[in-house]
Design an enzyme around this catalytic site. Structure first.
Site, mmCIF file in Angstrom:
data_model
loop_
_atom_site.group_PDB
_atom_site.id
_atom_site.type_symbol
_atom_site.label_atom_id
_atom_site.label_comp_id
_atom_site.label_asym_id
_atom_site.label_seq_id
_atom_site.Cartn_x
_atom_site.Cartn_y
_atom_site.Cartn_z
ATOM 1 N N SER A 233 30.982 12.109 57.567
ATOM 2 C CA SER A 233 31.228 10.664 57.509
ATOM 3 C C SER A 233 31.166 10.010 58.894
ATOM 4 O O SER A 233 31.483 8.837 59.045
ATOM 5 C CB SER A 233 32.597 10.416 56.882
ATOM 6 O OG SER A 233 33.565 11.233 57.510
ATOM 7 N N HIS B 273 40.474 13.484 43.069
ATOM 8 C CA HIS B 273 39.393 13.016 43.935
ATOM 9 C C HIS B 273 38.514 12.015 43.175
ATOM 10 O O HIS B 273 38.187 12.246 42.012
ATOM 11 C CB HIS B 273 38.559 14.222 44.389
ATOM 12 C CG HIS B 273 37.602 13.880 45.480
ATOM 13 N ND1 HIS B 273 36.426 13.216 45.251
ATOM 14 C CD2 HIS B 273 37.659 14.088 46.814
ATOM 15 C CE1 HIS B 273 35.797 13.037 46.394
ATOM 16 N NE2 HIS B 273 36.529 13.565 47.361
ATOM 17 N N CYS C 145 25.670 13.055 56.180
ATOM 18 C CA CYS C 145 24.819 13.818 55.257
ATOM 19 C C CYS C 145 23.835 12.811 54.655
ATOM 20 O O CYS C 145 24.036 11.599 54.755
ATOM 21 C CB CYS C 145 25.679 14.452 54.167
ATOM 22 S SG CYS C 145 26.497 13.217 53.141
ATOM 23 N N THR D 195 30.897 18.292 44.009
ATOM 24 C CA THR D 195 29.741 18.614 44.859
ATOM 25 C C THR D 195 30.120 19.224 46.205
ATOM 26 O O THR D 195 29.384 20.046 46.741
ATOM 27 C CB THR D 195 28.894 17.348 45.126
ATOM 28 O OG1 THR D 195 29.737 16.373 45.732
ATOM 29 C CG2 THR D 195 28.292 16.801 43.858
ATOM 30 N N GLU E 12 35.400 11.354 43.186
ATOM 31 C CA GLU E 12 34.163 11.904 42.602
ATOM 32 C C GLU E 12 34.473 12.645 41.294
ATOM 33 O O GLU E 12 33.770 12.495 40.293
ATOM 34 C CB GLU E 12 33.493 12.866 43.588
ATOM 35 C CG GLU E 12 32.214 13.451 43.011
ATOM 36 C CD GLU E 12 31.767 14.724 43.717
ATOM 37 O OE1 GLU E 12 31.715 14.745 44.948
ATOM 38 O OE2 GLU E 12 31.458 15.691 42.997
ATOM 39 N N HIS F 165 34.540 7.300 54.993
ATOM 40 C CA HIS F 165 35.834 7.331 55.663
ATOM 41 C C HIS F 165 35.670 7.334 57.168
ATOM 42 O O HIS F 165 35.909 8.325 57.834
ATOM 43 C CB HIS F 165 36.645 8.551 55.214
ATOM 44 C CG HIS F 165 37.181 8.386 53.844
ATOM 45 N ND1 HIS F 165 37.155 9.361 52.903
ATOM 46 C CD2 HIS F 165 37.744 7.310 53.239
ATOM 47 C CE1 HIS F 165 37.668 8.903 51.784
ATOM 48 N NE2 HIS F 165 38.025 7.660 51.963
ATOM 49 N N ASN G 126 36.619 15.780 55.024
ATOM 50 C CA ASN G 126 35.589 16.758 55.396
ATOM 51 C C ASN G 126 35.598 17.028 56.904
ATOM 52 O O ASN G 126 35.350 18.145 57.338
ATOM 53 C CB ASN G 126 34.210 16.330 54.857
ATOM 54 C CG ASN G 126 33.545 15.291 55.716
ATOM 55 O OD1 ASN G 126 33.027 15.592 56.779
ATOM 56 N ND2 ASN G 126 33.582 14.040 55.278
ATOM 57 N N CYS H 220 26.919 20.860 46.623
ATOM 58 C CA CYS H 220 25.944 20.271 47.541
ATOM 59 C C CYS H 220 25.837 21.164 48.774
ATOM 60 O O CYS H 220 26.859 21.542 49.345
ATOM 61 C CB CYS H 220 26.415 18.879 47.950
ATOM 62 S SG CYS H 220 25.482 18.203 49.322
ATOM 63 N N HIS I 150 30.376 8.589 46.258
ATOM 64 C CA HIS I 150 31.161 9.448 45.355
ATOM 65 C C HIS I 150 30.883 9.172 43.887
ATOM 66 O O HIS I 150 31.285 9.943 43.024
ATOM 67 C CB HIS I 150 32.657 9.174 45.523
ATOM 68 C CG HIS I 150 33.248 9.715 46.774
ATOM 69 N ND1 HIS I 150 32.890 10.925 47.293
ATOM 70 C CD2 HIS I 150 34.218 9.224 47.585
ATOM 71 C CE1 HIS I 150 33.600 11.138 48.387
ATOM 72 N NE2 HIS I 150 34.398 10.128 48.584
HETATM 73 S S1 SF4 Z 1 26.844 15.218 47.500
HETATM 74 FE FE1 SF4 Z 1 28.239 14.359 49.005
HETATM 75 S S2 SF4 Z 1 28.003 15.698 50.812
HETATM 76 FE FE2 SF4 Z 1 26.227 16.058 49.469
HETATM 77 S S3 SF4 Z 1 24.627 14.679 50.236
HETATM 78 FE FE3 SF4 Z 1 25.718 13.644 48.574
HETATM 79 S S4 SF4 Z 1 27.297 12.415 49.593
HETATM 80 FE FE4 SF4 Z 1 26.602 13.970 51.044
#
Ligand code: SF4
Length: 288
Positions: A267, A126, A16, A163, A128, A44, A225, A195, A76
């Site tokens: 990832s 998590h 991403c 996200t 994040e 990861h 993911n 996201c 994260h």
């Molecule tokens: S929030 Fe997470 S999934 Fe979305 S672009 Fe950022 S790193 Fe990637």
């Protein structure tokens, strides 16, 4: 000569933008200044970690393990105490926090400062979510279930999301919270911090499943993911093979098939997908 095996790639797959940006920032730093320790794996995926380690990046589990001179926060993000400790230790910071995660942290911080109790729709353990929680300075609570909401001390409630959570599921959670708490709250703020990237990969995988006879999902088994992406494909009933790299691909899986699909988690670097496509071509595939 091919045997008529068509290879189709998902419309969206792999890194991403947030992960791509983080990897590029680390590579840039390594090229310019050398050595950096990342707080946890930057992504990861063993191949990415290996490639970066050859160039001078190490993975540290905590700041105590960082010898310096530079440390990187992953996509994260991290809590405010981590930033404070990096400064206290005099380390140079490479902050690869994804801008979308940053936005969630900033929303949580601002809302907490305005006196809201901040509910984070996400998994408390998590990294994040731990980071976002920390920016609320004790005014936040993370949960995935409307049954687990703390007693509110004020009439101001805000809701944000981890996200990577599904946008629809987030809004269902919001609806459920409102249904239960509407008589206690006078002021409600909802910031949709989901996201779109994760959902795009799932949707593209589902579209792919409609066109092919088998799907190869490329990525690390320790990538949550990628695992979820593989589960999404499996649920369609199309035979799904979760592989870490091209070496795991068995010829009998494509024998007698005329069309196979390939996708990858957020990832997974492009090179691993390219290697899987190359292997499929060796087995008689065309396209991809
Ligand atoms: S929030 Fe997470 S999934 Fe979305 S672009 Fe950022 S790193 Fe990637």
């Amino acid at each position: 000569m091919g045997n008529g095996l068509r290879i189709e790639l998902a419309r969206v797959y792999g890194f991403c933008p947030g992960v791509r940006r983080a990897v590029e920032m680390i590579e840039d730093h390594l090229a310019r200044e050398g050595r950096v320790a990342t707080l946890g794996a930057i992504v990861h995926n063993a191949r990415v970690v290996e490639t970066l380690s050859e160039k001078g990046a190490t993975v540290a589990r905590s700041l105590e393990e960082v010898e310096g001179p530079a440390v990187a926060i992953t996509a994260h993000g991290a809590g405010r105490e981590v930033y404070a400790e990096i400064e206290r230790r005099g380390l140079k910071l490479v902050d690869t926090t994804c801008p979308i995660v940053k936005r969630a942290q900033e929303a949580a911080r601002a809302l907490a400062q305005e006196g809201y109790t901040v509910l984070i729709y996400g998994e408390e353990a998590h990294p994040e979510v731990r980071g976002i929680l920390s920016w609320t300075e004790g005014k936040g609570h993370a949960t995935m279930s409307p049954d687990d909401i703390p007693e509110l001390t004020s009439k101001k409630l805000a809701i944000v999301s981890q996200t990577t959570k599904d946008q629809k599921a987030f809004w269902e959670f919001v609806r459920e919270v409102i249904a239960r708490l509407h008589s206690h709250i006078k002021d409600l703020r909802v910031v949709d911090t989901t996201c779109p990237e994760t959902g795009r990969r799932y949707r593209a995988a589902l579209e792919l499943a409609e066109r092919v006879q088998a799907i190869f999902v490329v990525g690390s088994r320790n990538s949550a993911n990628t695992r979820k992406l593989a589960e999404t494909c499996e649920r369609t009933g199309v035979p799904t093979y979760f592989i870490e790299d091209a070496r795991e691909l068995r010829p009998e899986w494509v024998r007698d098939l005329s069309c196979v699909g390939v996708t990858a988690g957020a990832s997974t670097p492009d090179e691993l997908v390219e290697e899987v496509v190359a292997r499929l071509r060796e087995l008689g595939g065309e396209g991809g």
